[in-house]
Design a protein around this motif. Structure first.
Motif, PDB file in Angstrom:
ATOM      1  N   GLN A 188      -4.135   5.089   9.763  1.00  0.00           N
ATOM      2  CA  GLN A 188      -5.077   4.487   8.807  1.00  0.00           C
ATOM      3  C   GLN A 188      -4.447   3.274   8.117  1.00  0.00           C
ATOM      4  O   GLN A 188      -5.120   2.273   7.829  1.00  0.00           O
ATOM      5  N   PHE A 189      -3.155   3.347   7.857  1.00  0.00           N
ATOM      6  CA  PHE A 189      -2.411   2.228   7.254  1.00  0.00           C
ATOM      7  C   PHE A 189      -2.429   1.017   8.181  1.00  0.00           C
ATOM      8  O   PHE A 189      -2.653  -0.122   7.738  1.00  0.00           O
ATOM      9  N   VAL A 190      -2.194   1.245   9.461  1.00  0.00           N
ATOM     10  CA  VAL A 190      -2.249   0.153  10.434  1.00  0.00           C
ATOM     11  C   VAL A 190      -3.661  -0.416  10.502  1.00  0.00           C
ATOM     12  O   VAL A 190      -3.865  -1.638  10.532  1.00  0.00           O
ATOM     13  N   GLU A 191      -4.649   0.465  10.507  1.00  0.00           N
ATOM     14  CA  GLU A 191      -6.044   0.027  10.613  1.00  0.00           C
ATOM     15  C   GLU A 191      -6.441  -0.881   9.464  1.00  0.00           C
ATOM     16  O   GLU A 191      -7.075  -1.927   9.677  1.00  0.00           O
ATOM     17  N   HIS A 201       3.130  -2.142  15.433  1.00  0.00           N
ATOM     18  CA  HIS A 201       1.704  -2.477  15.371  1.00  0.00           C
ATOM     19  C   HIS A 201       1.451  -3.560  14.331  1.00  0.00           C
ATOM     20  O   HIS A 201       0.647  -4.480  14.555  1.00  0.00           O
ATOM     21  N   LEU A 202       2.115  -3.475  13.186  1.00  0.00           N
ATOM     22  CA  LEU A 202       1.911  -4.468  12.135  1.00  0.00           C
ATOM     23  C   LEU A 202       2.480  -5.829  12.534  1.00  0.00           C
ATOM     24  O   LEU A 202       1.845  -6.861  12.324  1.00  0.00           O
ATOM     25  N   LEU A 203       3.676  -5.825  13.109  1.00  0.00           N
ATOM     26  CA  LEU A 203       4.289  -7.090  13.512  1.00  0.00           C
ATOM     27  C   LEU A 203       3.471  -7.797  14.585  1.00  0.00           C
ATOM     28  O   LEU A 203       3.574  -9.015  14.745  1.00  0.00           O
ATOM     29  N   ASP A 204       2.644  -7.046  15.298  1.00  0.00           N
ATOM     30  CA  ASP A 204       1.785  -7.654  16.316  1.00  0.00           C
ATOM     31  C   ASP A 204       0.661  -8.489  15.698  1.00  0.00           C
ATOM     32  O   ASP A 204       0.073  -9.331  16.389  1.00  0.00           O
ATOM     33  N   CYS A 205       0.350  -8.266  14.419  1.00  0.00           N
ATOM     34  CA  CYS A 205      -0.828  -8.948  13.862  1.00  0.00           C
ATOM     35  C   CYS A 205      -0.563  -9.730  12.581  1.00  0.00           C
ATOM     36  O   CYS A 205      -1.306 -10.666  12.281  1.00  0.00           O
ATOM     37  N   ILE A 221       0.818  -1.217   0.000  1.00  0.00           N
ATOM     38  CA  ILE A 221       0.000   0.000   0.000  1.00  0.00           C
ATOM     39  C   ILE A 221       0.849   1.264   0.000  1.00  0.00           C
ATOM     40  O   ILE A 221       0.566   2.211  -0.726  1.00  0.00           O
ATOM     41  N   GLU A 222       1.881   1.354   0.808  1.00  0.00           N
ATOM     42  CA  GLU A 222       2.853   2.450   0.812  1.00  0.00           C
ATOM     43  C   GLU A 222       2.221   3.855   0.957  1.00  0.00           C
ATOM     44  O   GLU A 222       2.126   4.606  -0.001  1.00  0.00           O
ATOM     45  N   PRO A 223       1.793   4.200   2.163  1.00  0.00           N
ATOM     46  CA  PRO A 223       1.170   5.515   2.385  1.00  0.00           C
ATOM     47  C   PRO A 223       2.059   6.695   2.017  1.00  0.00           C
ATOM     48  O   PRO A 223       1.547   7.767   1.657  1.00  0.00           O
TER      49      PRO A 223
END
Length: 312
Positions: free
Chosen positions: A160-163, A214-218, A138-140
């Protein structure tokens, strides 16, 4: 029938027993329709991967928009045949898609519909033709508003990217628990201030930390666009990915470390113009440094279209 059973068994065994970090390598591929339509091109790709121990392909896919707003995978028949042949050659195939605009909440529905399109394809196809994963790019920072944004606005875009990734990984894992979920990220998401605080803090579900954490958590893995022309030194790949891999070591997620050989961007961002031997000699430092880390997946190459024409 016996041969087909053995093939299916070997594929299921591959999926059930992930390779160790030292045995994994990824690669982005974009001219996918041409390859899938040609058995000769597919075989050439498979041979290329076998020679370089590449195990995971981030395979660009395209969708047709349906009247109900859903997304349907284009070129399903050649894609099915390609994945079956790829699995027979011990390759995992991840459906690659995304656009900077998908960062925005107004576009999150497109991402979820695209994930649903991959899930639908997997439901409708035989097991040996399933995508092994979904891989979002996606690359915000590619948004026009990013270039004009102040730090607070950049933090909002990264939130928003994390969401959208949390929504998409939840959708994917709920519907198909074994589906691998990955996402491309830039190396500076975990940049810190002189005081050691996140430069771009993201407050998500009441927790403030950088977007990479945050991303590595999910997710199951991230692929870092750690594009440099050297692996060692202060601005080399090894140092750029250190914090991300250190955090991944505390999670179930893995980190693919990206290397670029495409003629895109500043010269210092990649190995364009160098030989494959020179590139791999430099990248040995990445493997040597991180193979023992549980959070390290392996190297990932951007991109096949450039890699295949490198001088040996």
């Amino acid at each position: 029938m016996k041969c087909r059973f053995l093939l299916l068994f070997s594929i299921l065994l591959l999926m059930a027993a992930p390779l160790s970090a030292a045995e994994m390598r990824g690669m982005w591929i974009y001219k996918t329709d041409e390859i899938a339509a040609s058995p000769e091109a597919s075989d050439a790709l498979f041979d290329f991967c076998a020679q370089r121990h590449i195990t995971d392909l981030f395979w660009q896919v395209h969708f047709t928009k349906l009247e109900n707003g859903g997304r349907e995978l284009k070129n399903a028949a050649p894609t099915r045949a390609f994945i079956q042949h790829a699995h027979a050659r011990s390759l995992r195939i991840h459906a690659l898609f995304g656009d900077p605009s998908h960062t925005l909440r107004a576009k999150h529905g497109i991402v979820l519909a695209s994930v649903d399109g991959i899930l639908a394809f997997n439901r409708e196809e035989p097991r040996d033709a399933h995508f092994d994963g979904v891989h979002l790019d996606i690359e915000p920072h590619g948004l026009l508003q990013w270039k004009k944004a102040d730090p607070a606005q950049k933090c909002d875009l990264l939130t928003q990217f994390v969401e959208v990734n949390h929504k998409a990984v939840s959708r994917a894992h709920t519907a198909e628990p074994g589906l691998i979920y990955g996402v491309d990220i830039v190396f500076w998401l975990d940049k810190t201030t002189p005081e050691g605080k996140p430069a771009y803090p993201v407050n998500y579900q009441g927790v403030a930390k950088d977007a990479a954490q945050h991303l590595l958590d999910c997710v199951d893995h991230v692929a870092i666009m750690s594009y440099r022309d050297t692996a060692e030194g202060k601005n080399g790949i090894v140092s750029l990915v250190a914090k991300t891999i250190a955090y991944a070591d505390t999670t179930k997620a893995k980190v693919f470390v990206g290397a670029k050989m495409a003629n895109i961007g500043p010269k210092m961002e990649g190995f364009y113009g160098k030989t494959e031997t020179q590139m791999m000699s430099a990248l040995r430092a990445v493997d040597d440094t991180y193979t023992s880390h549980p959070g390290y997946a392996g190297l990932a190459f951007f991109m096949f279209e450039a890699f295949k024409i490198m001088t040996p």
